[in-house]
Design a protein around this motif. Sequence first.
Motif, PDB file in Angstrom:
ATOM      1  N   ASN A   9      91.744 -73.923 -32.423  1.00  0.00           N
ATOM      2  CA  ASN A   9      91.916 -74.885 -32.216  1.00  0.00           C
ATOM      3  C   ASN A   9      91.554 -76.161 -32.377  1.00  0.00           C
ATOM      4  OD1 ASN A   9      94.540 -76.282 -32.831  1.00  0.00           O
ATOM      5  ND2 ASN A   9      95.295 -76.403 -31.226  1.00  0.00           N
ATOM      6  N   PRO A  69      87.191 -76.240 -49.381  1.00  0.00           N
ATOM      7  CA  PRO A  69      89.302 -75.259 -49.485  1.00  0.00           C
ATOM      8  C   PRO A  69      89.347 -73.403 -49.939  1.00  0.00           C
ATOM      9  CG  PRO A  69      89.011 -77.115 -50.765  1.00  0.00           C
ATOM     10  CD  PRO A  69      88.145 -76.675 -51.280  1.00  0.00           C
ATOM     11  N   HIS A  70      88.245 -72.707 -50.730  1.00  0.00           N
ATOM     12  CA  HIS A  70      88.346 -71.445 -51.005  1.00  0.00           C
ATOM     13  C   HIS A  70      87.517 -70.545 -49.638  1.00  0.00           C
ATOM     14  CE1 HIS A  70      90.265 -69.800 -54.156  1.00  0.00           C
ATOM     15  NE2 HIS A  70      90.449 -68.090 -53.485  1.00  0.00           N
ATOM     16  N   ALA A 121      89.001 -71.429 -46.155  1.00  0.00           N
ATOM     17  CA  ALA A 121      90.158 -69.830 -45.756  1.00  0.00           C
ATOM     18  C   ALA A 121      89.914 -68.689 -45.182  1.00  0.00           C
ATOM     19  CB  ALA A 121      91.353 -70.018 -47.107  1.00  0.00           C
ATOM     20  N   ARG A 150      88.338 -69.757 -42.091  1.00  0.00           N
ATOM     21  CA  ARG A 150      89.333 -69.114 -40.657  1.00  0.00           C
ATOM     22  C   ARG A 150      89.978 -67.655 -40.925  1.00  0.00           C
ATOM     23  NH1 ARG A 150      91.201 -74.537 -43.819  1.00  0.00           N
ATOM     24  NH2 ARG A 150      90.933 -76.380 -42.019  1.00  0.00           N
ATOM     25  N   PHE A 151      90.269 -66.946 -42.313  1.00  0.00           N
ATOM     26  CA  PHE A 151      90.710 -65.741 -42.052  1.00  0.00           C
ATOM     27  C   PHE A 151      90.017 -65.055 -40.787  1.00  0.00           C
ATOM     28  CE2 PHE A 151      92.306 -62.157 -42.658  1.00  0.00           C
ATOM     29  CZ  PHE A 151      91.451 -60.666 -43.218  1.00  0.00           C
ATOM     30  N   PRO A 191      91.498 -63.530 -52.924  1.00  0.00           N
ATOM     31  CA  PRO A 191      92.470 -64.130 -52.369  1.00  0.00           C
ATOM     32  C   PRO A 191      92.479 -64.548 -51.171  1.00  0.00           C
ATOM     33  CG  PRO A 191      92.413 -62.037 -52.927  1.00  0.00           C
ATOM     34  CD  PRO A 191      91.178 -62.405 -52.831  1.00  0.00           C
ATOM     35  N   ILE A 192      93.989 -65.546 -50.800  1.00  0.00           N
ATOM     36  CA  ILE A 192      93.515 -66.147 -49.344  1.00  0.00           C
ATOM     37  C   ILE A 192      95.195 -65.420 -48.630  1.00  0.00           C
ATOM     38  CG2 ILE A 192      94.183 -68.731 -48.273  1.00  0.00           C
ATOM     39  CD1 ILE A 192      92.586 -69.095 -50.683  1.00  0.00           C
ATOM     40  N   LEU A 193      94.739 -65.358 -47.222  1.00  0.00           N
ATOM     41  CA  LEU A 193      95.445 -64.298 -46.296  1.00  0.00           C
ATOM     42  C   LEU A 193      96.299 -65.013 -45.354  1.00  0.00           C
ATOM     43  CD1 LEU A 193      93.241 -61.035 -46.411  1.00  0.00           C
ATOM     44  CD2 LEU A 193      94.980 -61.655 -48.374  1.00  0.00           C
ATOM     45  N   GLU A 194      96.685 -64.328 -45.117  1.00  0.00           N
ATOM     46  CA  GLU A 194      97.938 -65.552 -43.562  1.00  0.00           C
ATOM     47  C   GLU A 194      98.642 -66.903 -44.131  1.00  0.00           C
ATOM     48  OE1 GLU A 194      98.026 -63.562 -40.493  1.00  0.00           O
ATOM     49  OE2 GLU A 194      96.586 -62.292 -41.209  1.00  0.00           O
ATOM     50  N   ILE A 236      97.156 -69.969 -42.766  1.00  0.00           N
ATOM     51  CA  ILE A 236      95.488 -70.298 -43.769  1.00  0.00           C
ATOM     52  C   ILE A 236      96.181 -70.788 -45.065  1.00  0.00           C
ATOM     53  CG2 ILE A 236      93.698 -69.006 -44.695  1.00  0.00           C
ATOM     54  CD1 ILE A 236      93.817 -67.448 -41.938  1.00  0.00           C
ATOM     55  N   GLU A 240      97.705 -74.071 -45.301  1.00  0.00           N
ATOM     56  CA  GLU A 240      96.486 -75.284 -44.802  1.00  0.00           C
ATOM     57  C   GLU A 240      95.387 -75.429 -46.142  1.00  0.00           C
ATOM     58  OE1 GLU A 240      94.024 -76.641 -41.717  1.00  0.00           O
ATOM     59  OE2 GLU A 240      95.635 -75.732 -40.646  1.00  0.00           O
ATOM     60  N   TYR A 241      95.145 -74.460 -46.956  1.00  0.00           N
ATOM     61  CA  TYR A 241      94.626 -74.277 -48.424  1.00  0.00           C
ATOM     62  C   TYR A 241      95.142 -75.169 -49.312  1.00  0.00           C
ATOM     63  CZ  TYR A 241      92.965 -72.578 -52.688  1.00  0.00           C
ATOM     64  OH  TYR A 241      92.768 -72.331 -53.887  1.00  0.00           O
ATOM     65  N   GLU A 274      94.913 -78.455 -48.962  1.00  0.00           N
ATOM     66  CA  GLU A 274      93.492 -79.343 -49.100  1.00  0.00           C
ATOM     67  C   GLU A 274      93.240 -79.156 -50.613  1.00  0.00           C
ATOM     68  OE1 GLU A 274      91.208 -76.434 -46.527  1.00  0.00           O
ATOM     69  OE2 GLU A 274      92.059 -77.487 -44.351  1.00  0.00           O
ATOM     70  N   ARG A 278      98.833 -77.841 -35.461  1.00  0.00           N
ATOM     71  CA  ARG A 278      98.415 -75.936 -35.229  1.00  0.00           C
ATOM     72  C   ARG A 278      99.113 -75.502 -33.378  1.00  0.00           C
ATOM     73  NH1 ARG A 278      92.699 -78.920 -36.961  1.00  0.00           N
ATOM     74  NH2 ARG A 278      92.644 -78.131 -39.370  1.00  0.00           N
ATOM     75  N   ASN A 334     101.516 -71.974 -33.404  1.00  0.00           N
ATOM     76  CA  ASN A 334     100.725 -71.013 -32.947  1.00  0.00           C
ATOM     77  C   ASN A 334     102.086 -70.588 -32.070  1.00  0.00           C
ATOM     78  OD1 ASN A 334      98.999 -69.998 -30.835  1.00  0.00           O
ATOM     79  ND2 ASN A 334      98.158 -68.938 -32.747  1.00  0.00           N
TER      80      ASN A 334
END
Lengths: 220, 227
Positions: free
Chosen positions: A70, A91-92, A95, A98-99, B66-69, B72, B75-76, B79, B99, B103
Motif C-alpha cells: 500500500n 493497465p495490463h 495488473a 500487482r499480481f 488474463p487478469i487475476l485476483e 487487482i 483496479e484494472y 483504470e 486499499r 485488505n
Amino acid sequence: MVKEKVVLVNFWSSPFGSRVKIALEEKGIPYEYKEEDLFNKSSFLSTINPVHNKVPVLVHNQKPVCESLNILEYIDETWTDLSPRFLPSDPHQRALARFWADFIDKELYESSKKIYRGIGEEQVIGKNEVLRILKLVEGEIGDKPFFGGDNLGLVDITLIPFYSRFYTWETFGKFSIEEECPNLVAWAKRCLQKESVAKSLPDPIKIYEFILDLNKYFAK
Amino acid sequence: MGKSCEIKLLGTAPSHFVNRVQFVLNLKSIEYEFIDENLNCKSELLLTSNPVHKKVPVLIHANKPPILESLIIIEYLDEVYHDIHPILPSDPLERAHNRFWANYIDTKYFPLFEELRRTPGIEGKKEVKKQLDEASELLEEVFVKSSNGKAYFGGDDVGYIDVVLGCFLAWIKFVEKLNKFKIFDEVRTPKLLEWTNRIWSHEALKDAICGSEALTNHYAMLQIKKP
C-alpha cells in the motif's frame, strides 16, 4: 513550497520495511527513520497503526499509511514527478505487476518461516513451498535486467528484501537457492548494485543470528 | 459500444470475490460474457489462465494475458474505464485508506466467518461472534469516517469498500439466518445497518449476487470438503 515531512517507522530486520526504505531511496525522497522495538512497542505505533500495531508505517505530513505494498503504491502516486515509476503506465502491465507483488507478499514470508521455525517434515514443506514461489517468480524476469524493465519496479522492490534471508533459509533448509534459481540470484546481485538496495538491506549474517535468537526466545 | 465488448469473466455464482467484479462491471455498464466454472472440475481455460492459484475470478480482456485476483481486476477496470463511475478516489491518501480497509476486510473480517463455520458447538461460535462484533464495530467507525454523512463508504456513490463489503451481504444474511443472530444491528452498527439496506437494493448489485439456494448448496459443499 510545501515542506514535506516523511517518517518511516520500521524494525531493522523487517523485509516489509526494507521495501519502503528502497522505494524512498530510489526516488530520492528525504525522510526521517524511526526504529521501533517490536518487543516493546511504543504507544506511538499504536496511534499510527491502531488496527494492526505493525511496522512499517509511513507517516507523511502527520498522516499514516500502513501495509508495505500500500505504501509503495502511495509513494508512486504521490511523488509522480520522481523517477523511476514503480508501476508501468499500461493497465495490463500494472495488473501483472500487482499480481506478482501480491503473490510474493501473501506467500513467501509465511512459507519461509516453516524452514527456520519448523522441524522435520514441516521444514521440507517450507523449503519446497519457497522454491516453488521463487521459481515461479524467476520465470517472469525474462531478458530484462529487472522485473520493472531497466529500472526497479514494484515486483523488484517487493522481492529483493528477502535476499537478506536467503542465507538463513539455505542454512536451516540445507539447500542452495543459487543452484535452484540461478537467474533469480543473478537478478538479486544486479539489484544490490543499486545504492538504494545496498543501503536498505540488512546484513544476511545479522539476520541469521537474529533468527537464531528469536528461535531461542520462542522456545522458552 | 464503448471500448470493447470482448470481456470474459471466469467465475462461479456463490463466490463473493467473483460477484465484486460483476458489481463493478455493472456499475460501469460494461458488457461481458460470464463463463460459469465448476470448481470441482476446473476447465482447461481456468487452469491455463491462472496456473499459479487455479482460482476464480479471472478476467480476460480482448485476448490479452488474463487478469487475476478480484481487487487487482477491479483496479484494472477502474483504470481502463476511468471515466465511467470511478470506484477508487483520485487522492493518493484516500486510495491508500480504501486499499487498507479492503485488505482488512479480506484478510481479517471474512476469515472470521470461515472460522465461525468451522467452529463446532455454541460456546465456540459465541467466542468467534464476539470477535466478529468487535470487527463489525470497527467497520462502523470506518463507514462513519469514509461516508462523511453520505450514503456509501464512497460518499454519494458506491466506491471500493462498498463493492468489497457489499458483495458479501448475501453470505452475511445467510449466516445470520443459520445462526439466529445479527451481524449488523441498530445498537452496535446503526449506520452500517442502514447502509446494508441501501446497497442491497442497488440495481448493479442485484444482478451480481446469487440467490439463497445456490448459497445453501455451496455452504453444504464447504461443510463436506473443508469441515
